[in-house]
Each structure stands twice: as C-alpha cells, then as structure tokens.
Design a protein around this motif. Structure first.
Motif, PDB file in Angstrom:
ATOM      1  N   GLU A 103      15.099  10.891  -3.066  1.00  0.00           N
ATOM      2  CA  GLU A 103      15.445   9.474  -2.988  1.00  0.00           C
ATOM      3  C   GLU A 103      16.534   8.907  -1.988  1.00  0.00           C
ATOM      4  O   GLU A 103      16.854   7.569  -2.091  1.00  0.00           O
ATOM      5  CB  GLU A 103      16.277   9.394  -4.319  1.00  0.00           C
ATOM      6  N   THR A 104      16.721   9.603  -0.660  1.00  0.00           N
ATOM      7  CA  THR A 104      17.281   8.865   0.343  1.00  0.00           C
ATOM      8  C   THR A 104      16.930   7.643   0.938  1.00  0.00           C
ATOM      9  O   THR A 104      15.906   7.497   0.846  1.00  0.00           O
ATOM     10  CB  THR A 104      17.601   9.892   1.380  1.00  0.00           C
ATOM     11  N   GLY A 105      17.786   6.701   1.009  1.00  0.00           N
ATOM     12  CA  GLY A 105      17.399   5.448   1.744  1.00  0.00           C
ATOM     13  C   GLY A 105      17.350   5.588   3.239  1.00  0.00           C
ATOM     14  O   GLY A 105      16.815   4.606   3.832  1.00  0.00           O
ATOM     15  N   ALA A 106      17.612   6.674   3.526  1.00  0.00           N
ATOM     16  CA  ALA A 106      17.514   6.985   5.293  1.00  0.00           C
ATOM     17  C   ALA A 106      16.171   7.772   5.657  1.00  0.00           C
ATOM     18  O   ALA A 106      16.125   8.917   5.432  1.00  0.00           O
ATOM     19  CB  ALA A 106      18.836   7.620   5.723  1.00  0.00           C
ATOM     20  N   LYS A 107      15.088   6.906   5.857  1.00  0.00           N
ATOM     21  CA  LYS A 107      13.916   7.828   6.339  1.00  0.00           C
ATOM     22  C   LYS A 107      13.452   7.100   7.750  1.00  0.00           C
ATOM     23  O   LYS A 107      13.547   5.865   7.847  1.00  0.00           O
ATOM     24  CB  LYS A 107      12.922   7.337   5.252  1.00  0.00           C
ATOM     25  N   ALA A 108      12.963   7.995   8.451  1.00  0.00           N
ATOM     26  CA  ALA A 108      12.198   7.474   9.777  1.00  0.00           C
ATOM     27  C   ALA A 108      10.909   7.911   9.873  1.00  0.00           C
ATOM     28  O   ALA A 108      10.454   9.138   9.357  1.00  0.00           O
ATOM     29  CB  ALA A 108      13.158   8.134  10.942  1.00  0.00           C
ATOM     30  N   PHE A 109       9.888   7.281  10.414  1.00  0.00           N
ATOM     31  CA  PHE A 109       8.706   7.576  10.601  1.00  0.00           C
ATOM     32  C   PHE A 109       8.014   7.266  12.051  1.00  0.00           C
ATOM     33  O   PHE A 109       8.595   6.328  12.617  1.00  0.00           O
ATOM     34  CB  PHE A 109       7.671   6.701   9.553  1.00  0.00           C
ATOM     35  N   ARG A 110       7.091   8.233  12.259  1.00  0.00           N
ATOM     36  CA  ARG A 110       6.258   7.348  13.335  1.00  0.00           C
ATOM     37  C   ARG A 110       5.673   6.282  13.033  1.00  0.00           C
ATOM     38  O   ARG A 110       5.047   6.276  12.065  1.00  0.00           O
ATOM     39  CB  ARG A 110       5.282   8.537  13.863  1.00  0.00           C
ATOM     40  N   ARG A 111       5.538   5.177  13.591  1.00  0.00           N
ATOM     41  CA  ARG A 111       4.887   4.029  13.313  1.00  0.00           C
ATOM     42  C   ARG A 111       3.688   4.086  12.737  1.00  0.00           C
ATOM     43  O   ARG A 111       3.128   3.482  11.758  1.00  0.00           O
ATOM     44  CB  ARG A 111       5.307   2.971  14.309  1.00  0.00           C
ATOM     45  N   GLU A 112       2.628   4.857  13.469  1.00  0.00           N
ATOM     46  CA  GLU A 112       1.398   4.791  13.214  1.00  0.00           C
ATOM     47  C   GLU A 112       0.834   5.656  11.737  1.00  0.00           C
ATOM     48  O   GLU A 112       0.137   5.483  10.934  1.00  0.00           O
ATOM     49  CB  GLU A 112       0.499   5.460  14.233  1.00  0.00           C
ATOM     50  N   VAL A 113       2.094   6.404  11.401  1.00  0.00           N
ATOM     51  CA  VAL A 113       2.050   7.155  10.138  1.00  0.00           C
ATOM     52  C   VAL A 113       2.399   6.443   9.039  1.00  0.00           C
ATOM     53  O   VAL A 113       1.825   6.173   8.121  1.00  0.00           O
ATOM     54  CB  VAL A 113       2.920   8.231  10.276  1.00  0.00           C
ATOM     55  N   ILE A 114       3.555   5.579   9.049  1.00  0.00           N
ATOM     56  CA  ILE A 114       3.605   4.632   7.897  1.00  0.00           C
ATOM     57  C   ILE A 114       2.879   3.453   7.927  1.00  0.00           C
ATOM     58  O   ILE A 114       2.509   3.002   6.652  1.00  0.00           O
ATOM     59  CB  ILE A 114       5.430   4.216   8.234  1.00  0.00           C
ATOM     60  N   GLN A 115       2.338   3.168   9.040  1.00  0.00           N
ATOM     61  CA  GLN A 115       1.579   1.844   8.802  1.00  0.00           C
ATOM     62  C   GLN A 115       0.030   2.429   8.460  1.00  0.00           C
ATOM     63  O   GLN A 115      -0.676   1.465   7.885  1.00  0.00           O
ATOM     64  CB  GLN A 115       1.258   1.168  10.226  1.00  0.00           C
ATOM     65  N   SER A 116      -0.123   3.795   8.283  1.00  0.00           N
ATOM     66  CA  SER A 116      -1.506   4.137   7.758  1.00  0.00           C
ATOM     67  C   SER A 116      -1.542   4.477   6.399  1.00  0.00           C
ATOM     68  O   SER A 116      -2.531   4.352   5.740  1.00  0.00           O
ATOM     69  CB  SER A 116      -1.934   5.438   8.686  1.00  0.00           C
ATOM     70  N   LEU A 117      -0.341   4.141   5.606  1.00  0.00           N
ATOM     71  CA  LEU A 117      -0.239   4.276   4.026  1.00  0.00           C
ATOM     72  C   LEU A 117      -0.467   3.275   3.402  1.00  0.00           C
ATOM     73  O   LEU A 117       0.011   2.098   3.790  1.00  0.00           O
ATOM     74  CB  LEU A 117       1.085   5.121   3.674  1.00  0.00           C
ATOM     75  N   GLU A 118      -1.340   3.217   2.417  1.00  0.00           N
ATOM     76  CA  GLU A 118      -1.358   2.192   1.525  1.00  0.00           C
ATOM     77  C   GLU A 118      -0.436   2.119   0.291  1.00  0.00           C
ATOM     78  O   GLU A 118      -0.750   2.980  -0.644  1.00  0.00           O
ATOM     79  CB  GLU A 118      -2.807   2.092   0.959  1.00  0.00           C
ATOM     80  N   LEU A 119       0.634   1.617   0.597  1.00  0.00           N
ATOM     81  CA  LEU A 119       1.811   1.550  -0.340  1.00  0.00           C
ATOM     82  C   LEU A 119       1.614   0.369  -1.263  1.00  0.00           C
ATOM     83  O   LEU A 119       1.192  -0.576  -1.006  1.00  0.00           O
ATOM     84  CB  LEU A 119       3.177   1.332   0.381  1.00  0.00           C
ATOM     85  N   GLU A 120       1.864   0.808  -2.506  1.00  0.00           N
ATOM     86  CA  GLU A 120       1.773  -0.227  -3.655  1.00  0.00           C
ATOM     87  C   GLU A 120       3.087  -0.555  -4.471  1.00  0.00           C
ATOM     88  O   GLU A 120       3.023  -1.739  -5.205  1.00  0.00           O
ATOM     89  CB  GLU A 120       0.900   0.541  -4.657  1.00  0.00           C
ATOM     90  N   GLU A 121       4.075   0.355  -4.534  1.00  0.00           N
ATOM     91  CA  GLU A 121       5.226   0.037  -5.546  1.00  0.00           C
ATOM     92  C   GLU A 121       6.034  -0.955  -4.729  1.00  0.00           C
ATOM     93  O   GLU A 121       6.325  -1.131  -3.654  1.00  0.00           O
ATOM     94  CB  GLU A 121       5.895   1.434  -5.336  1.00  0.00           C
ATOM     95  N   ASP A 122       6.648  -1.859  -5.706  1.00  0.00           N
ATOM     96  CA  ASP A 122       7.195  -3.064  -5.182  1.00  0.00           C
ATOM     97  C   ASP A 122       8.781  -2.738  -5.538  1.00  0.00           C
ATOM     98  O   ASP A 122       9.317  -3.514  -4.646  1.00  0.00           O
ATOM     99  CB  ASP A 122       7.001  -4.438  -6.289  1.00  0.00           C
ATOM    100  N   ARG A 123       9.353  -1.903  -6.025  1.00  0.00           N
ATOM    101  CA  ARG A 123      10.637  -1.573  -6.414  1.00  0.00           C
ATOM    102  C   ARG A 123      10.939  -0.292  -5.797  1.00  0.00           C
ATOM    103  O   ARG A 123      10.563   0.116  -4.647  1.00  0.00           O
ATOM    104  CB  ARG A 123      11.176  -1.915  -8.028  1.00  0.00           C
ATOM    105  N   PHE A 124      11.926   0.128  -6.324  1.00  0.00           N
ATOM    106  CA  PHE A 124      12.570   1.547  -6.028  1.00  0.00           C
ATOM    107  C   PHE A 124      11.498   2.913  -5.984  1.00  0.00           C
ATOM    108  O   PHE A 124      11.848   3.744  -5.681  1.00  0.00           O
ATOM    109  CB  PHE A 124      13.639   1.932  -6.519  1.00  0.00           C
ATOM    110  N   GLY A 125      10.202   2.494  -6.797  1.00  0.00           N
ATOM    111  CA  GLY A 125       9.313   3.502  -6.843  1.00  0.00           C
ATOM    112  C   GLY A 125       8.824   3.910  -5.250  1.00  0.00           C
ATOM    113  O   GLY A 125       7.943   4.921  -5.129  1.00  0.00           O
ATOM    114  N   PHE A 126       9.153   3.058  -4.327  1.00  0.00           N
ATOM    115  CA  PHE A 126       8.603   3.407  -3.000  1.00  0.00           C
ATOM    116  C   PHE A 126       9.079   4.752  -2.488  1.00  0.00           C
ATOM    117  O   PHE A 126       8.044   5.518  -2.098  1.00  0.00           O
ATOM    118  CB  PHE A 126       9.431   2.163  -2.226  1.00  0.00           C
ATOM    119  N   GLU A 127      10.307   5.178  -3.140  1.00  0.00           N
ATOM    120  CA  GLU A 127      10.561   6.458  -2.617  1.00  0.00           C
ATOM    121  C   GLU A 127       9.923   7.639  -2.950  1.00  0.00           C
ATOM    122  O   GLU A 127       9.176   8.468  -2.075  1.00  0.00           O
ATOM    123  CB  GLU A 127      11.983   6.846  -3.015  1.00  0.00           C
TER     124      GLU A 127
END
Length: 244
Positions: A158-182
């Motif tokens: 649940e940490t709010g401190a996360k770091a990604f390679r840009r191409e990795v995070i941009q490749s994901l199809e994320l759906e959750e609008d609230r804190f379900g992101f984690e």
C-alpha cells in the motif's frame, strides 16, 4: 546509491484539496537533482489548491486539472499518460513521503536491475511517525493477502512511494479510480513478470485531522481489487460455485 544524480524522473503528483502543503511539496521535489519534470494533477480541488498552483513558475512543472474529483487512481492515470522522462515516480502531495530520498528509491531502476521499486515503510531504519495501530494492521493484512494472490513477498503493497520504468507503467491498462490503484497496479505488475524491488524509506504520516483521506471503505475495496486483478484471485472466483 547511483554515482551521479541526473534528471531522469517524471514525478506525478495526484493532488486533492492540498492547499496547505502543495507548494512546500513542490519546492522539495524541484530541489532534487533527479527530477526532469513534475506533473501535478489537481483532482477537482475545491479549497483553493488551484490558486496556489497558479503561482508556480518553473518550466519543469505541468499542471493538469480534473474539473471534478475522480480519485487518486484516475489522477495518476492522467499523469502517467503525460510522463516523458525515463522513470516515473508517484509522489503524494501531503508531505508524508520525502522527495529527498528519490536517489535511494530509484537506485535499482538506474542500475538497470529493476522495472519497479516500492518504497517500504516497514523495512526501514529511518524515522517514522508513530500513528494508528489499526491502520498499520490493515496495511499489513492487505499486503499479506496481496502476496498470497500474486506470489510476491512485498512488505508494503500500500505504500504511496512507487517508481517505475516509464514504458512499464504506461503499458498497463489501469482501471481503479480511487485507492484501489495500489493493489491493482501490484497485481498487474506481478502478472507482467516485472522485476520488483523494495527499498526502505522514512514516513511522516499525517492524522485524519491533518487531512488524511483514506478510510476503511478503501480497505474493503482494496481487498476486492486483489481478488479482481490478481491471477490467483481470478482463479478463485472462477472456481467459486455459481450464484443461484
């Protein structure tokens, strides 16, 4: 620590009603030699945060506004899509996480051994403000459940401190609008086979009186998201008896 700091980070700040902290946060972020750009997504603030952001005069800062509050996950999606630097870091606007620790957080990325780095509040010897027992227990329970469903061994999903390679995070199809992101992003990174590292970080947690926004309903939603998005969770749901 990498030998030489270089501006290789897109910092994405999801911001909702943070008038009292956002300018201090931005000064701290911009002081880091690692920062190439900062993308602030004002998620429909109504407390004057937008007026504070209008005073920012730095070419590295881009400000995007959602006309209504859509949630942290939605704000992060907006920021991720705009990121252009080599690596992307999530930064909360409430000063709980220290931008002075970016070098430690992104060291595995810069070294080329990781795709994602989680900043763990539970493996660090750095200072931590002592706060809510039940909140901490809930975090650990959700991390354990997430690990069971993803076969990871994280200490702080649940940490709010996360770091990604840009191409990795941009490749994901994320759906959750609230804190379900984690839990969603964790499950999808695990399914992708991403190389995930953890590093210890400090944590200056704030109280609900200070403006902390996450509550027990978000914890319930997080548990559902683990079942919804993780491979094991999906198998368990498929194996469940059909509703009559």
């Amino acid at each position: 620590m990498p030998d030489e700091p270089r501006p290789c980070l897109s910092i994405v700040v999801a911001c909702y009603d943070e008038r009292d902290t956002v300018l201090t946060l931005l000064r701290r972020v911009l002081a880091s030699p690692w920062v190439a750009e900062v993308i602030v997504v004002d998620d429909g603030s109504t407390d004057g945060t937008d007026h504070e952001l209008a005073t920012v005069d730095d070419p590295r800062v881009r400000i995007v506004r959602h006309e209504r509050n859509r949630g942290k996950g939605a704000a992060l999606r907006t920021g991720f899509a705009l990121a252009m630097a080599e690596h992307v870091v999530v930064q909360d606007a409430d000063l709980e996480y220290d931008p002075g620790e970016y070098g430690d957080l992104v060291a595995p990325l810069v070294a080329g051994v990781a795709d994602v780095v989680y900043g763990s509040r539970f493996v660090s010897q750095r200072p931590h403000r002592v706060l809510y027992f039940w909140h901490s227990l809930g975090n650990k329970a959700l991390t354990l459940f997430s690990n069971m469903c993803t076969d990871l061994n994280l200490t702080d999903m649940e940490t709010g401190a996360k770091a990604f390679r840009r191409e990795v995070i941009q490749s994901l199809e994320l759906e959750e609008d609230r804190f379900g992101f984690e839990p969603e992003v964790t499950a999808k990174l695990a399914a992708l086979g991403s190389r995930i590292y953890e590093v210890g970080i400090s944590y200056d947690g704030r109280t609900y009186a200070d403006g902390k926004k996450i509550g027990w309903r978000d914890g319930v939603r997080a548990g559902w998201c683990i079942l919804k998005y993780s491979p094991l969770g999906r198998r368990l749901r498929r194996a469940a008896p059909p509703r009559r």
